[in-house]
Design a protein around this motif. Structure first.
Motif, PDB file in Angstrom:
ATOM      1  N   ARG A 192       0.822  -1.207   0.000  1.00 36.45           N
ATOM      2  CA  ARG A 192       0.000   0.000   0.000  1.00 36.45           C
ATOM      3  C   ARG A 192       0.860   1.263   0.000  1.00 36.45           C
ATOM      4  NH1 ARG A 192      -4.788   1.248   1.486  1.00 36.45           N
ATOM      5  NH2 ARG A 192      -4.024   2.630   3.152  1.00 36.45           N
ATOM      6  N   TYR A 252       0.718   3.900  -3.274  1.00 36.72           N
ATOM      7  CA  TYR A 252       0.190   5.252  -3.108  1.00 36.72           C
ATOM      8  C   TYR A 252       1.286   6.305  -3.171  1.00 36.72           C
ATOM      9  CZ  TYR A 252      -4.348   3.247  -2.304  1.00 36.72           C
ATOM     10  OH  TYR A 252      -5.530   2.570  -2.487  1.00 36.72           O
ATOM     11  N   ASP A 304       0.911   9.379  -5.890  1.00 40.99           N
ATOM     12  CA  ASP A 304       1.107  10.781  -5.532  1.00 40.99           C
ATOM     13  C   ASP A 304       1.977  11.526  -6.536  1.00 40.99           C
ATOM     14  OD1 ASP A 304      -0.456  10.613  -3.292  1.00 40.99           O
ATOM     15  OD2 ASP A 304       1.202  10.309  -1.902  1.00 40.99           O
ATOM     16  N   ARG A 313      -9.277   5.396  -5.318  1.00 39.96           N
ATOM     17  CA  ARG A 313      -9.562   4.936  -3.959  1.00 39.96           C
ATOM     18  C   ARG A 313      -8.257   4.779  -3.192  1.00 39.96           C
ATOM     19  NH1 ARG A 313     -14.205   0.428  -3.038  1.00 39.96           N
ATOM     20  NH2 ARG A 313     -13.017   0.324  -1.101  1.00 39.96           N
ATOM     21  N   TYR A 314      -8.198   5.358  -1.988  1.00 43.81           N
ATOM     22  CA  TYR A 314      -6.978   5.307  -1.185  1.00 43.81           C
ATOM     23  C   TYR A 314      -7.006   4.201  -0.127  1.00 43.81           C
ATOM     24  CZ  TYR A 314      -9.980   8.091   1.914  1.00 43.81           C
ATOM     25  OH  TYR A 314     -11.025   8.543   2.696  1.00 43.81           O
ATOM     26  N   ASP A 315      -8.033   3.303  -0.217  1.00 38.66           N
ATOM     27  CA  ASP A 315      -8.161   2.276   0.823  1.00 38.66           C
ATOM     28  C   ASP A 315      -8.036   0.852   0.274  1.00 38.66           C
ATOM     29  OD1 ASP A 315     -10.536   2.253  -0.610  1.00 38.66           O
ATOM     30  OD2 ASP A 315     -11.782   1.854   1.150  1.00 38.66           O
TER      31      ASP A 315
END
Length: 296
Positions: free
Chosen positions: A257, A261, A265, A275-277
């Motif tokens: 993760r 991410y 960025d 979605r960041y989850d």
């Protein structure tokens, strides 16, 4: 569970929450009123509580080849599994070389004789809801998944050409892969997931920017979809808003993760979202339950 047959938009699918089914009935009435031409054929499935978990493996016409691939899809548009269903916003995947894998034995392995009988060769996936009572299959997908093919690629170390040729030739193949967990995340822009909108909202022609110079590994982690390259510039070349995916592999889900991410960025597209989850619920809740039930 209300699901569209054929090639209807994924956004028409819905998992009911009211015990009496009144929310599903209301939605069906709405579809009849506004979308009766597109929603002519539907499936109604009984809702089963549990965790959505899929098993994927390759079949060479005679037997299964390579590792069992476990994956958890994240289909809803917003974090926390809110909003309409999409084709896929991201996936968590890991490989397992245990032939006694519980989900594989409860589902796909039971189809061995049938697949051998029809000479099936390729990727075969069964998506399920699992709980303490076992697995309930939702659908079978006898093809490559998207964007899961990208996270497969991130985990696979063997050359794809050699591997797929062995599958096509009906041969066994010593597949090599990376240990750990892989994640793929979709990066999109409006109008995704609703494509039939006024052209004034079209993203066609938008340039894709990057923060700083990317390393070779970072470039390899980006998988473009409806994008053209003009000189050194990457430009969105279609109107759907489905732009690209980013992948990463880590020794555990948390590491994967952080990597995926961190890469997301560095990408700059006006109005982009993702979605960041992806994989977070697996860390916080699902892994413990799946382990308790014998699926990991």
């Amino acid at each position: 569970m209300l699901k569209q047959n054929g090639h209807a938009d994924k956004c028409f699918s819905y998992s009911g929450k009211m015990p009496d089914g009144s929310d599903v009935i209301a939605l069906l009435q709405n579809y009849k009123r506004h979308n009766h031409r597109e929603c002519r054929s539907i499936d109604l499935q009984e809702r089963v509580e549990g965790i959505e978990l899929a098993v994927t493996r390759y079949f060479n016409g005679k037997d299964w080849v390579g590792p069992v691939m476990m994956n958890i899809e994240h289909k809803k548009l917003f974090p926390g599994s809110l909003g309409p269903k999409t084709s896929e916003m991201g996936t968590l995947m890991w490989f397992d070389d245990n032939e006694d894998n519980k989900l594989f034995n409860e589902t796909a392995k039971k189809l061995t004789a049938h697949l051998r009988g029809i000479g099936f060769r390729g990727c075969f996936d069964i998506n399920c809801i699992v709980n303490e009572r076992g697995a309930v299959p939702l659908e079978a997908t006898p093809r490559f998944g998207y964007p899961t093919i990208h996270v497969e690629d991130a985990l696979l170390e063997s050359p794809w050409g050699e591997f797929l040729k062995a599958i096509a030739d009906g041969e066994d193949y010593p597949v090599k892969w990376r240990k750990g967990f892989g994640i793929v995340v979709l990066i999109a822009v409006p109008p995704f997931p609703y494509q039939a909108v006024n052209n004034k909202y079209s993203p066609e022609g938008l340039k894709i920017g990057f923060c700083g110079k990317l390393t070779a590994d970072e470039v390899e982690s980006i998988h473009f979809s409806e994008v053209s390259r003009t000189g050194k510039e990457h430009v969105i070349s279609a109107k759907s808003g489905y732009v690209l995916c980013v992948t990463a592999v880590g020794k555990n889900t948390d590491e994967a993760r952080k990597k995926v991410y961190s890469m997301a960025d560095k990408i700059i597209i006006p109005r982009m979202f993702y979605r960041y989850d992806i994989g977070l619920k697996f860390i916080e809740r699902d892994r413990a339950l799946l382990k308790k039930w014998g699926y990991v």
